[in-house]
Design a protein around this motif. Sequence first.
Motif, PDB file in Angstrom:
ATOM      1  N   ARG A 210       0.868  -1.088  -0.092  1.00  9.09           N
ATOM      2  CA  ARG A 210      -0.004  -0.048   0.065  1.00  9.09           C
ATOM      3  C   ARG A 210       0.826   1.112  -0.177  1.00  9.09           C
ATOM      4  O   ARG A 210       0.629   2.289  -0.800  1.00  9.09           O
ATOM      5  N   LEU A 214       0.915   4.199  -3.025  1.00  6.53           N
ATOM      6  CA  LEU A 214       0.907   5.583  -2.645  1.00  6.53           C
ATOM      7  C   LEU A 214       1.880   6.479  -2.850  1.00  6.53           C
ATOM      8  O   LEU A 214       1.452   7.565  -3.624  1.00  6.53           O
ATOM      9  N   ARG A 217       1.841   7.020  -6.738  1.00  8.85           N
ATOM     10  CA  ARG A 217       0.705   7.897  -7.015  1.00  8.85           C
ATOM     11  C   ARG A 217       0.935   9.420  -6.924  1.00  8.85           C
ATOM     12  O   ARG A 217       0.294  10.309  -7.154  1.00  8.85           O
ATOM     13  N   ALA A 219       0.977  10.475  -3.570  1.00  7.41           N
ATOM     14  CA  ALA A 219       0.372  10.995  -2.220  1.00  7.41           C
ATOM     15  C   ALA A 219       1.430  11.288  -1.099  1.00  7.41           C
ATOM     16  O   ALA A 219       2.399  10.797  -0.951  1.00  7.41           O
TER      17      ALA A 219
END
Length: 221
Positions: A210, A214, A217, A219
């Motif tokens: 995860r 993230l 992307r 994030a």
Amino acid sequence: MPELPEVEAWRRQLDPNVKRYPIERAGPAHIATLKTFDPPLSALEGEGFQGARRRAKRLLFPTDDEELVLMVHLMSAGRLRYLAAGEKGPKTPAFRLRFADGGELVLTEAGKKKRAGVWLLRPEALEEELAHLGPEADELDVAVLAEILASDSRRLHSLLRDQRLIAGIGRAWANEILHHAQLSPFALSGDLAPGQVDRLAEAIDAELSRGLELRERGAAD
């Protein structure tokens, strides 16, 4: 401090760029950033990188002839970026490496304290430098994790962050992993039941995956 997901995301981003062209100039580097002097950075000039690799929280850039490896540890505030030819970058980075096409690999570090490090090592010196590290956190299976937990009875949060036992996890992702596994950070590793070990192994895999997603992307958390 950047942990396995963050460093792996940077590795994937840097990999295609650093192997396109040979190195035109290596350096300069801040005196507190460069941790080795033999071989000198100039030994990289004219060489090419195989690409970007990773070991725990360190980025590794082996040369095509496998005679040298540039190692970068970002510590808390270091950031390593590839700048395309003509792209504006910092005037005085902690470390700069320029490729033949004009692209650059640039290390910056926020704050006055320079803790990020750059090493230029021969393979045998690199092996010695990394010998203390445990297995990669994203490559653990349940059996190996069970052996690690049984080898040193201590609080789970501390054990997960011990790079000698499991490489790549720091404080932030240890928190996420234990929350996912529904295990107390104060629980002793030697007291876990088999089902709890299974949950912890699944949580390590899920949370690091995860985290990587993230970061890829872009994030912030």
